[in-house]
Design a protein around this motif. Sequence first.
Motif, mmCIF file in Angstrom:
data_model
loop_
_atom_site.group_PDB
_atom_site.id
_atom_site.type_symbol
_atom_site.label_atom_id
_atom_site.label_comp_id
_atom_site.label_asym_id
_atom_site.label_seq_id
_atom_site.Cartn_x
_atom_site.Cartn_y
_atom_site.Cartn_z
ATOM 1 N N GLU A 360 0.869 -1.172 0.000
ATOM 2 C CA GLU A 360 0.000 0.000 0.000
ATOM 3 C C GLU A 360 0.907 1.223 0.000
ATOM 4 O O GLU A 360 1.742 1.377 0.885
ATOM 5 N N HIS A 362 1.380 5.384 -0.176
ATOM 6 C CA HIS A 362 0.777 6.693 0.047
ATOM 7 C C HIS A 362 1.651 7.735 -0.647
ATOM 8 O O HIS A 362 2.816 7.926 -0.280
ATOM 9 N N ASN A 365 -1.794 12.729 -0.785
ATOM 10 C CA ASN A 365 -3.115 12.319 -0.316
ATOM 11 C C ASN A 365 -3.658 11.109 -1.055
ATOM 12 O O ASN A 365 -4.771 10.653 -0.759
ATOM 13 N N GLU A 366 -2.912 10.592 -2.022
ATOM 14 C CA GLU A 366 -3.383 9.459 -2.817
ATOM 15 C C GLU A 366 -2.865 8.146 -2.229
ATOM 16 O O GLU A 366 -1.718 8.058 -1.781
ATOM 17 N N VAL A 367 -3.723 7.126 -2.256
ATOM 18 C CA VAL A 367 -3.365 5.803 -1.760
ATOM 19 C C VAL A 367 -3.615 4.781 -2.868
ATOM 20 O O VAL A 367 -4.698 4.739 -3.450
#
Length: 433
Positions: A360, A362, A365-367
């Motif tokens: 995952e 980051h 602000n995008e994941v």
Amino acid sequence: MKPQFLIAAPHSGAGKTTITLALLRALQRSGRRVQPFKCGPDYLDPKHHTLAAGRESVNLDAFMMPEPHLFEVYQRYARQADVSIIEGVMGLFDGAHKMEGSSAALAALLDIPVILVVDAQAMAYSAAALLYGYRHFFPGIKLAGVIFNFVNAPSHYRILEEAAADAGVPVLGYLPERPDIRISSRHLGLHISGETDYNAVIDTAADHLSEHIDLELLLQHTLRPEPAAAVITPASPGRLQIAIARDEAFNFTYRENIAALSQLGDIRYFSPLTAASLPPADLLYFPGGYPELYLPQLAANTTLLQQLRQYEGRILAECGGMMYLGENIIDENGQPWPMAGLLKVSTSMQHKALTLGYREIHIGNEVFRGHEFHYSQYETVPEITGPAIRIFNARQETVAGVVFHTPRILAGYMHFYWGDNIEGLQRVLGLVS
């Protein structure tokens, strides 16, 4: 009602891939539209599925895909088919964290039955205890039946039938050992060495399966209500020109990623191995694959490499694609092969070590979620400047890793999934503000 089921096993190596391919081909030859799916992030099994079924296989991954998106993808493809078959991953209950992302979790989520493939070559009545445990361990799934694989003789099968009956699990048939239909493994996993020969192997496997398993009985045991109509919001077609590398060296893509990219504009494909020129494009996508197997050809295409160095648009690159953007790829013998040089990094196959796992990432602000699966390593750890990027595994533990993110390049070892988040990808690539 339509037959819909997931093929699983207690462990890897039980033969579920061979049986999946045999079922796909046998049902396809009967005139049915068979839709294959693959549980998990694997790229290679879906290629085999597509060849066996004549319909493109689709990945379903409960870690990378949010539940509403996963449901929508499954329903969209399953409604177009007469039979839907999902090949599981690893053992039935093996997930990234306990059962998370496992075959069992996917079967429960989609409410479809499971057919268990059991390697019975060194097992007799003990199969009763195994099947009883798999039937009762997790009440969220329904065990529709068992196929016993690698059975030694009809007398051996009679014992296994008794074991399954005492465990309360329907028997759907058995397969004797056939070395000529075993699918060899190579490199990262299963490998198609030639479609003609491979087709013959799948046909032989389908004949073998049809001789020992009642397909109509199997289909009756796996009937489920027809998938609901998927609600799809039509996307406004974009105007970007998108060029995707696709050849023997670069071919690890997810169907839904490509579908999402098609919302942004027109897609064309090109081969870094043979293309005489870089196609006009606002966005270049270099997916993963096997560049290390084609280093002389890639390095010899100097015209394309020079054009890539002069390219001013956006670039997205994953794993093998990221390696291609680096300065060199070093082969197993220690010889460096010059590549594009857009990233100040070299990768090496000389000291191979497996890196595997969900990720995952980051980025501001995008994941994004995805996975890593590679043997190559950085020759030296790259120095990264720019905005901080955080990387986590499936347990939300911090992972040391490298993601290259500049105003026009996003690249790294991670294979991204953006089928549900094309807007986020646009923002990260600077295609929208």
